[in-house]
Motif scaffolding. Sequence first.
Motif, PDB file in Angstrom:
ATOM      1  N   ALA A  46      -5.159   8.336 -59.092  1.00  0.00           N
ATOM      2  CA  ALA A  46      -4.609   8.872 -60.336  1.00  0.00           C
ATOM      3  C   ALA A  46      -3.405   9.776 -60.086  1.00  0.00           C
ATOM      4  CB  ALA A  46      -5.686   9.644 -61.085  1.00  0.00           C
ATOM      5  N   GLU A  47      -3.007   9.894 -58.812  1.00  0.00           N
ATOM      6  CA  GLU A  47      -1.887  10.744 -58.388  1.00  0.00           C
ATOM      7  C   GLU A  47      -2.102  12.207 -58.754  1.00  0.00           C
ATOM      8  OE1 GLU A  47       1.928   9.219 -59.432  1.00  0.00           O
ATOM      9  OE2 GLU A  47       1.524   7.228 -58.619  1.00  0.00           O
ATOM     10  N   ASP A  48      -3.373  12.619 -58.750  1.00  0.00           N
ATOM     11  CA  ASP A  48      -3.704  14.027 -58.977  1.00  0.00           C
ATOM     12  C   ASP A  48      -3.781  14.695 -57.605  1.00  0.00           C
ATOM     13  OD1 ASP A  48      -4.619  16.502 -59.704  1.00  0.00           O
ATOM     14  OD2 ASP A  48      -6.353  15.771 -60.850  1.00  0.00           O
ATOM     15  N   HIS A  49      -2.622  14.963 -57.020  1.00  0.00           N
ATOM     16  CA  HIS A  49      -2.573  15.451 -55.649  1.00  0.00           C
ATOM     17  C   HIS A  49      -3.142  16.858 -55.464  1.00  0.00           C
ATOM     18  CE1 HIS A  49      -0.491  11.849 -54.487  1.00  0.00           C
ATOM     19  NE2 HIS A  49       0.371  12.022 -55.471  1.00  0.00           N
ATOM     20  N   PRO A  50      -2.920  17.778 -56.387  1.00  0.00           N
ATOM     21  CA  PRO A  50      -3.577  19.082 -56.226  1.00  0.00           C
ATOM     22  C   PRO A  50      -5.103  18.968 -56.139  1.00  0.00           C
ATOM     23  CG  PRO A  50      -1.826  19.226 -57.858  1.00  0.00           C
ATOM     24  CD  PRO A  50      -2.000  17.773 -57.549  1.00  0.00           C
ATOM     25  N   LYS A  51      -5.665  18.044 -56.916  1.00  0.00           N
ATOM     26  CA  LYS A  51      -7.113  17.850 -56.884  1.00  0.00           C
ATOM     27  C   LYS A  51      -7.561  17.308 -55.532  1.00  0.00           C
ATOM     28  CE  LYS A  51     -11.220  17.752 -58.812  1.00  0.00           C
ATOM     29  NZ  LYS A  51     -11.893  19.018 -59.193  1.00  0.00           N
ATOM     30  N   VAL A  52      -6.778  16.379 -54.965  1.00  0.00           N
ATOM     31  CA  VAL A  52      -7.108  15.832 -53.646  1.00  0.00           C
ATOM     32  C   VAL A  52      -7.148  16.959 -52.613  1.00  0.00           C
ATOM     33  CG1 VAL A  52      -6.348  14.300 -51.788  1.00  0.00           C
ATOM     34  CG2 VAL A  52      -6.146  13.562 -54.171  1.00  0.00           C
ATOM     35  N   VAL A  53      -6.145  17.820 -52.648  1.00  0.00           N
ATOM     36  CA  VAL A  53      -6.086  18.937 -51.698  1.00  0.00           C
ATOM     37  C   VAL A  53      -7.275  19.864 -51.893  1.00  0.00           C
ATOM     38  CG1 VAL A  53      -4.758  20.968 -50.990  1.00  0.00           C
ATOM     39  CG2 VAL A  53      -3.575  18.816 -51.517  1.00  0.00           C
ATOM     40  N   GLU A  54      -7.579  20.167 -53.147  1.00  0.00           N
ATOM     41  CA  GLU A  54      -8.696  21.057 -53.461  1.00  0.00           C
ATOM     42  C   GLU A  54     -10.023  20.502 -52.930  1.00  0.00           C
ATOM     43  OE1 GLU A  54     -11.218  22.300 -57.460  1.00  0.00           O
ATOM     44  OE2 GLU A  54      -9.080  21.809 -57.678  1.00  0.00           O
ATOM     45  N   LEU A  55     -10.177  19.187 -53.004  1.00  0.00           N
ATOM     46  CA  LEU A  55     -11.426  18.552 -52.568  1.00  0.00           C
ATOM     47  C   LEU A  55     -11.520  18.409 -51.052  1.00  0.00           C
ATOM     48  CD1 LEU A  55     -11.590  15.729 -55.249  1.00  0.00           C
ATOM     49  CD2 LEU A  55     -13.366  17.469 -54.913  1.00  0.00           C
ATOM     50  N   LEU A  56     -10.413  18.021 -50.416  1.00  0.00           N
ATOM     51  CA  LEU A  56     -10.497  17.600 -49.023  1.00  0.00           C
ATOM     52  C   LEU A  56     -10.276  18.706 -47.992  1.00  0.00           C
ATOM     53  CD1 LEU A  56      -8.893  14.051 -49.073  1.00  0.00           C
ATOM     54  CD2 LEU A  56     -11.294  14.718 -49.204  1.00  0.00           C
ATOM     55  N   GLU A  57      -9.582  19.761 -48.333  1.00  0.00           N
ATOM     56  CA  GLU A  57      -9.438  20.832 -47.339  1.00  0.00           C
ATOM     57  C   GLU A  57     -10.792  21.423 -46.958  1.00  0.00           C
ATOM     58  OE1 GLU A  57      -5.005  22.624 -47.206  1.00  0.00           O
ATOM     59  OE2 GLU A  57      -6.239  23.403 -48.850  1.00  0.00           O
ATOM     60  N   PRO A  58     -11.648  21.770 -47.912  1.00  0.00           N
ATOM     61  CA  PRO A  58     -12.986  22.258 -47.509  1.00  0.00           C
ATOM     62  C   PRO A  58     -13.859  21.133 -46.941  1.00  0.00           C
ATOM     63  CG  PRO A  58     -12.786  22.204 -49.909  1.00  0.00           C
ATOM     64  CD  PRO A  58     -11.428  21.959 -49.364  1.00  0.00           C
ATOM     65  N   PHE A  59     -13.681  19.907 -47.421  1.00  0.00           N
ATOM     66  CA  PHE A  59     -14.478  18.775 -46.932  1.00  0.00           C
ATOM     67  C   PHE A  59     -14.279  18.574 -45.425  1.00  0.00           C
ATOM     68  CE2 PHE A  59     -14.713  14.161 -46.017  1.00  0.00           C
ATOM     69  CZ  PHE A  59     -16.042  13.924 -46.346  1.00  0.00           C
ATOM     70  N   LEU A  60     -13.057  18.716 -44.951  1.00  0.00           N
ATOM     71  CA  LEU A  60     -12.764  18.500 -43.536  1.00  0.00           C
ATOM     72  C   LEU A  60     -13.294  19.623 -42.641  1.00  0.00           C
ATOM     73  CD1 LEU A  60      -9.193  16.919 -43.714  1.00  0.00           C
ATOM     74  CD2 LEU A  60     -11.259  15.880 -42.736  1.00  0.00           C
ATOM     75  N   LYS A  61     -13.742  20.702 -43.234  1.00  0.00           N
ATOM     76  CA  LYS A  61     -14.334  21.786 -42.459  1.00  0.00           C
ATOM     77  C   LYS A  61     -15.836  21.603 -42.286  1.00  0.00           C
ATOM     78  CE  LYS A  61     -10.827  25.116 -43.979  1.00  0.00           C
ATOM     79  NZ  LYS A  61     -10.563  26.364 -44.748  1.00  0.00           N
ATOM     80  N   THR A  62     -16.372  20.559 -42.927  1.00  0.00           N
ATOM     81  CA  THR A  62     -17.805  20.274 -42.811  1.00  0.00           C
ATOM     82  C   THR A  62     -18.034  19.194 -41.755  1.00  0.00           C
ATOM     83  OG1 THR A  62     -17.754  18.563 -44.533  1.00  0.00           O
ATOM     84  CG2 THR A  62     -18.097  20.839 -45.253  1.00  0.00           C
ATOM     85  N   ARG A  63     -19.283  18.964 -41.447  1.00  0.00           N
ATOM     86  CA  ARG A  63     -19.638  17.943 -40.463  1.00  0.00           C
ATOM     87  C   ARG A  63     -19.679  16.580 -41.157  1.00  0.00           C
ATOM     88  NH1 ARG A  63     -21.881  18.681 -35.497  1.00  0.00           N
ATOM     89  NH2 ARG A  63     -22.924  16.878 -34.538  1.00  0.00           N
ATOM     90  N   VAL A  64     -18.708  15.707 -40.817  1.00  0.00           N
ATOM     91  CA  VAL A  64     -18.626  14.393 -41.456  1.00  0.00           C
ATOM     92  C   VAL A  64     -18.416  13.329 -40.379  1.00  0.00           C
ATOM     93  CG1 VAL A  64     -17.721  15.311 -43.620  1.00  0.00           C
ATOM     94  CG2 VAL A  64     -16.141  14.598 -41.832  1.00  0.00           C
TER      95      VAL A  64
END
Length: 258
Positions: A46-64
């Motif tokens: 949907a090209e909602d880039h701020p939302k992508v950043v908001e979701l994935l910066e903390p996500f990458l700090k978790t164990r995945v």
Amino acid sequence: MAADAEDRSAHALPPAMDSADSAQGASSTASSELSPLAQAVSASQAEDHPKVVELLEPFLKTRVSRQDKAAARHLLGRSLVAVGRHEAAIKVLKQALAGARNRHWHLADHLRWWLAQAQEGAERDLEASRTYGLITRDKHSELGMEAMWRRALCLERAKRTGSARRVLEGFLETFPEGPLAWTVQARLGKILSDIGQTSEAIRLFRRVLRYVPRSEAAKVASAELERLAAKGIAAARLDSMSVRVDDLEWLVSERRFV
């Protein structure tokens, strides 16, 4: 400075691998449709880039998983470029590229593209030119033509005029009928004019005006010819005798006469 800003902004978000493809199926392997990665895939589409950043910066700090981490870095890197956080994007995209370059050449090219875009945005023009150059090594890359053009602009901004000229000349040899060919000829003519090779520059400008008179490239060519004419270079005048002779020769060669 205005021209430089225009060059940097042109094609800022060019064609790239579809977000779902780049995720390598990660959305289907996520624990649920509401997982941060799945939401980020939808936000990216949907090209909602701020939302992508908001979701994935903390996500990458978790164990995945490694797969989810690779997909998240790709999506996050692209979105960081889109929101103007270029230094952060460079870091993330280099991490993503390190895991993809030897196993997924197609994905690696897309990551290199976004890395080069981030480097341009951070005004690291020489670094960006090298990254674009890695893409252009593969003549079959779908990003090769655009990458060669962007590489030339980066080199020109970095005051590597000779290198920029060679890249533009290489572009015309590799993509003579490409959609950017006339734009490249006008740009090459400007470089030649700036280094004193006015005869060759004038020839390129006239060629652009003759074949694509209503294009943006023609506007550049016309402005450059006016600039040269104002400096007293008679051959640059649009009503000069040499232009008339050239036009007649062109009409004959193209069989555009009755």
